[in-house]
Design an enzyme around this catalytic site. Structure first.
Site, PDB file in Angstrom:
ATOM      1  N   CYS A 158      16.558  -6.106   1.142  1.00 39.24           N
ATOM      2  CA  CYS A 158      16.688  -7.270   2.031  1.00 39.24           C
ATOM      3  C   CYS A 158      18.069  -7.883   1.889  1.00 39.24           C
ATOM      4  CB  CYS A 158      15.608  -8.294   1.743  1.00 39.24           C
ATOM      5  SG  CYS A 158      15.807  -9.014   0.132  1.00 39.24           S
ATOM      6  N   GLU A 177      16.868  -5.971  12.665  1.00 39.46           N
ATOM      7  CA  GLU A 177      16.947  -5.332  11.348  1.00 39.46           C
ATOM      8  C   GLU A 177      16.613  -3.852  11.523  1.00 39.46           C
ATOM      9  OE1 GLU A 177      13.701  -5.812   8.444  1.00 39.46           O
ATOM     10  OE2 GLU A 177      15.225  -6.444   7.016  1.00 39.46           O
ATOM     11  N   GLU A 205       0.832  -1.216   0.000  1.00 35.66           N
ATOM     12  CA  GLU A 205       0.000   0.000   0.000  1.00 35.66           C
ATOM     13  C   GLU A 205       0.859   1.256   0.000  1.00 35.66           C
ATOM     14  OE1 GLU A 205       0.408  -2.252   2.278  1.00 35.66           O
ATOM     15  OE2 GLU A 205       0.025  -1.578   4.333  1.00 35.66           O
ATOM     16  N   ARG A 206       2.183   1.089   0.279  1.00 39.43           N
ATOM     17  CA  ARG A 206       3.045   2.275   0.311  1.00 39.43           C
ATOM     18  C   ARG A 206       3.598   2.615  -1.067  1.00 39.43           C
ATOM     19  NH1 ARG A 206       6.575   1.506   5.695  1.00 39.43           N
ATOM     20  NH2 ARG A 206       6.341  -0.717   5.358  1.00 39.43           N
TER      21      ARG A 206
HETATM   22  P1  NAD Z   1       5.631  -5.495   5.954  1.00 35.32           P
HETATM   23  O1  NAD Z   1       5.760  -6.838   6.594  1.00 35.32           O
HETATM   24  O2  NAD Z   1       5.298  -4.340   6.807  1.00 35.32           O
HETATM   25  O3  NAD Z   1       4.498  -5.527   4.805  1.00 35.32           O
HETATM   26  C1  NAD Z   1       4.557  -6.433   3.734  1.00 35.32           C
HETATM   27  C2  NAD Z   1       3.160  -6.665   3.187  1.00 35.32           C
HETATM   28  O4  NAD Z   1       2.374  -7.342   4.169  1.00 35.32           O
HETATM   29  C3  NAD Z   1       2.379  -5.415   2.808  1.00 35.32           C
HETATM   30  O5  NAD Z   1       1.764  -5.640   1.557  1.00 35.32           O
HETATM   31  C4  NAD Z   1       1.329  -5.297   3.913  1.00 35.32           C
HETATM   32  O6  NAD Z   1       0.118  -4.709   3.471  1.00 35.32           O
HETATM   33  C5  NAD Z   1       1.081  -6.739   4.267  1.00 35.32           C
HETATM   34  N1  NAD Z   1       0.626  -7.002   5.651  1.00 35.32           N
HETATM   35  C6  NAD Z   1       0.781  -6.226   6.747  1.00 35.32           C
HETATM   36  N2  NAD Z   1       0.285  -6.874   7.840  1.00 35.32           N
HETATM   37  C7  NAD Z   1      -0.182  -8.067   7.411  1.00 35.32           C
HETATM   38  C8  NAD Z   1      -0.789  -9.178   8.052  1.00 35.32           C
HETATM   39  N3  NAD Z   1      -0.991  -9.200   9.365  1.00 35.32           N
HETATM   40  N4  NAD Z   1      -1.139 -10.249   7.302  1.00 35.32           N
HETATM   41  C9  NAD Z   1      -0.899 -10.270   5.968  1.00 35.32           C
HETATM   42  N5  NAD Z   1      -0.322  -9.240   5.303  1.00 35.32           N
HETATM   43  C10 NAD Z   1       0.043  -8.153   6.013  1.00 35.32           C
HETATM   44  O7  NAD Z   1       7.000  -5.264   5.151  1.00 35.32           O
HETATM   45  P2  NAD Z   1       7.510  -3.931   4.442  1.00 35.32           P
HETATM   46  O8  NAD Z   1       7.842  -2.924   5.492  1.00 35.32           O
HETATM   47  O9  NAD Z   1       6.604  -3.559   3.330  1.00 35.32           O
HETATM   48  O10 NAD Z   1       8.859  -4.448   3.766  1.00 35.32           O
HETATM   49  C11 NAD Z   1      10.110  -4.413   4.398  1.00 35.32           C
HETATM   50  C12 NAD Z   1      10.467  -5.765   4.970  1.00 35.32           C
HETATM   51  O11 NAD Z   1      10.462  -6.747   3.929  1.00 35.32           O
HETATM   52  C13 NAD Z   1      11.874  -5.809   5.552  1.00 35.32           C
HETATM   53  O12 NAD Z   1      11.829  -6.531   6.759  1.00 35.32           O
HETATM   54  C14 NAD Z   1      12.680  -6.562   4.501  1.00 35.32           C
HETATM   55  O13 NAD Z   1      13.814  -7.240   5.007  1.00 35.32           O
HETATM   56  C15 NAD Z   1      11.658  -7.519   3.998  1.00 35.32           C
HETATM   57  N6  NAD Z   1      11.988  -8.039   2.672  1.00 35.32           N
HETATM   58  C16 NAD Z   1      12.452  -9.309   2.599  1.00 35.32           C
HETATM   59  C17 NAD Z   1      12.800  -9.857   1.375  1.00 35.32           C
HETATM   60  C18 NAD Z   1      13.338 -11.249   1.319  1.00 35.32           C
HETATM   61  O14 NAD Z   1      13.577 -11.761   0.225  1.00 35.32           O
HETATM   62  N7  NAD Z   1      13.534 -11.929   2.425  1.00 35.32           N
HETATM   63  C19 NAD Z   1      12.665  -9.100   0.213  1.00 35.32           C
HETATM   64  C20 NAD Z   1      12.177  -7.785   0.316  1.00 35.32           C
HETATM   65  C21 NAD Z   1      11.839  -7.265   1.569  1.00 35.32           C
END
Ligand code: NAD
Length: 493
Positions: free
Chosen positions: A283, A390, A178-179
């Protein structure tokens, strides 16, 4: 001008959401609101998933060589639109234009990899499984798959899954972050042109409630989630409770180990790109430098501090430095910036030395931007919060260890295990690192060991709470289930 409210896409058409709530999508460099994202209610998820389920039987029956034809067109169209897409991506996410171009290239590479599906989605036959009997293993698509995306790679991360799900004969519903929903909004306009039948790909905007409705929908067979470990864990538990397939990729804290024999000029340059690219919001960004021996540590710290001071920080769309290779943009939001400031303060409280303080950095002309300068915490020890957690910003912990073995222990004792890299000239240390360092993706003299699309992507421990990695051949196992056929051949009369 009033910012546009984005539309959902299902059944081959864009449909405005009836959501009664929207969120502002902000340019993190300026604070300007660039669009509004609807928080789509569960009924809209239901409509998208029902359209995807209805499209599945005919799509599964379409020969695989035909299923990949729209992907060839998609790769071509994405290449044509690449620069315009990069600008949308930078405006909502804040990474530099060169970083956005690298992201788009990897997204397109995943589409190209999936066009090989006629060569990949082949089954197995055991001729002579028994007397007059053969055994066959058929990799079959399952139905509707959902994907829930993070903010840091608006284009690439959904493409670790979408092209493969579609090429294997499944249908796919995406919930972008959503961001940063604008990049996918434009990509879906392109997907709309490439000849996929209605319902094969869909997109529903929203936040947690929309994501949960997607996971819970009875017609969704599996979920690919990428985001923070806290949410990945909830998603994995929810899917397990519902008996669904799940890939859940989580947070990271990636270590760079510097041996005394490392080629120092190249290593420092490489480490700077890894730590500060995307303002540390990859990540695969390194956030801990582990120097082996006190002499190495002194040299690395001095030279890394010098190089960090030279990193430019600014609005990536400012034409003055739009093409600068090592430009650092803002972090995603004021809230995220504050959480980074809190973590820096915590590190100082626990005894780390603030060797470089980027907290006061001001970018002229961008008073509304969420900028931070490169920040280095020295004298960090394992167990400190600034090492275990992190931070996901331009904050680098530097620690000294006495030996290679101790460096390996620092990596292996950490809760996260996404990536780790070693700088050395020695084949001996390289080999031991490959054998002993427990992270999903390892780099040898490579600070961002993110594999190309033809190879699997994924970490271990709390960085990946599932088994099957993203991208390439491996993800095909997630999108297909093996149907095993045992055949008897009776003699003809
Ligand atoms: P986030 O976990 O806040 O959100 C990710 C997604 O989850 C969003 O689309 C959000 O709407 C949704 N969401 C939020 N709460 C939820 C719930 N309870 N149930 C289901 N969906 C939900 O992550 P972010 O801040 O958008 O992204 C950054 C994070 O992602 C960092 O921790 C980064 O390390 C990680 N990341 C990991 C990888 C990897 O390959 N391991 C790749 C990219 C990013």
């Amino acid at each position: 001008m009033t910012p546009t409210v984005l539309s959902n896409y299902w059944n081959g058409a864009f449909t405005p959401s009836a959501a009664d709530r929207t969120l502002d999508v902000e340019n993190p460099s300026t604070g300007e609101v660039i669009s509004r994202v609807p928080l789509s209610p569960p009924e809209e998820v239901d409509r998208a998933v029902r359209a995807a389920a209805a499209a599945f039987p005919a799509w599964r029956a379409t020969p695989v060589a035909r299923r990949v034809q729209p992907l060839f067109r998609l790769a071509e169209r994405l290449r044509q639109e690449e620069e315009a897409l990069c600008r949308i991506l930078v405006a909502e996410m804040g990474k530099s234009l060169p970083d956005a171009r690298a992201e788009m290239k990897r997204a397109i590479e995943n589409v190209e990899a999936a066009t090989a599906m006629p060569l990949i989605q082949v089954g197995e036959v055991l001729t002579g499984a028994s007397f007059e009997m053969d055994g066959e293993v058929l990799p079959m698509p399952l139905g509707v798959f959902g994907m829930i995306a993070p903010y840091n790679f608006p284009a690439m991360v959904p493409f670790w899954f979408l092209p493969y799900a579609v090429a294997t004969g499944n249908t796919f519903v995406l919930k972008p972050s959503e961001r940063v929903p604008n990049t996918m909004q434009r990509i879906f306009e392109i997907l709309d042109e490439v000849g996929l039948p209605p319902g094969v790909v869909s997109m529903v905007h929203g936040d947690r409630t929309t994501a949960e409705a997607l996971i819970d929908h009875p017609d969704v067979r599996g979920i690919s989630f990428v985001g923070s470990t806290a949410v990945a864990r909830q998603v994995a538990i929810r899917c397990a409770t519902l008996g669904k397939r799940c890939q859940a990729f989580g947070s990271a804290k990636n270590h760079l180990v510097v041996m005394p024999d490392a080629p120092m000029d190249e290593a420092i340059r490489n480490m700077v790109t890894s730590c500060y690219g995307c303002a540390g919001q990859r990540c695969m960004a390194a956030s801990v430098i582990v120097a082996v021996g006190s002499r190495t540590c002194r040299e690395v710290l001095d030279r890394f501090l010098d190089a960090s001071r030279k990193v430019s920080v600014g609005n990536p769309l400012d034409p003055r430095f739009a093409d600068e290779a090592m430009l650092m943009g803002p972090v995603i939001s004021a809230r995220h910036r504050q959480s980074i400031l809190d973590r820096i303060a915590e590190g100082v409280r626990e005894g780390a030395t603030l060797a470089l303080d980027g907290r006061g950095l001001v970018v002229p002309d961008c008073p509304g931007g969420h900028f931070l300068g490169p920040t280095v915490l020295a004298d960090v020890r394992p167990g400190m919060a600034c090492h275990r957690q992190e931070i996901f910003g331009p904050v680098v912990a530097v620690m000294e260890v006495a030996s290679f073995d101790e460096a390996i222990r620092v990596i292996n004792d950490h809760p996260y295990g996404n990536g780790a890299s070693l700088y050395t000239r020695s084949g001996y240390w390289e080999r031991r690192f490959k054998m002993e360092a427990q992270a999903g993706m390892l780099g040898i003299n490579v600070g961002i060991p993110a594999p190309v699309a033809f190879l699997p992507f994924g970490g271990t421990r709390a960085s990946m709470l599932s088994d099957i990695k993203a991208q390439g051949r491996e993800v095909v196992r997630f999108f297909t289930e093996s149907r095993i056929v045992t055949r008897r051949f009776w003699p003809e009369d």
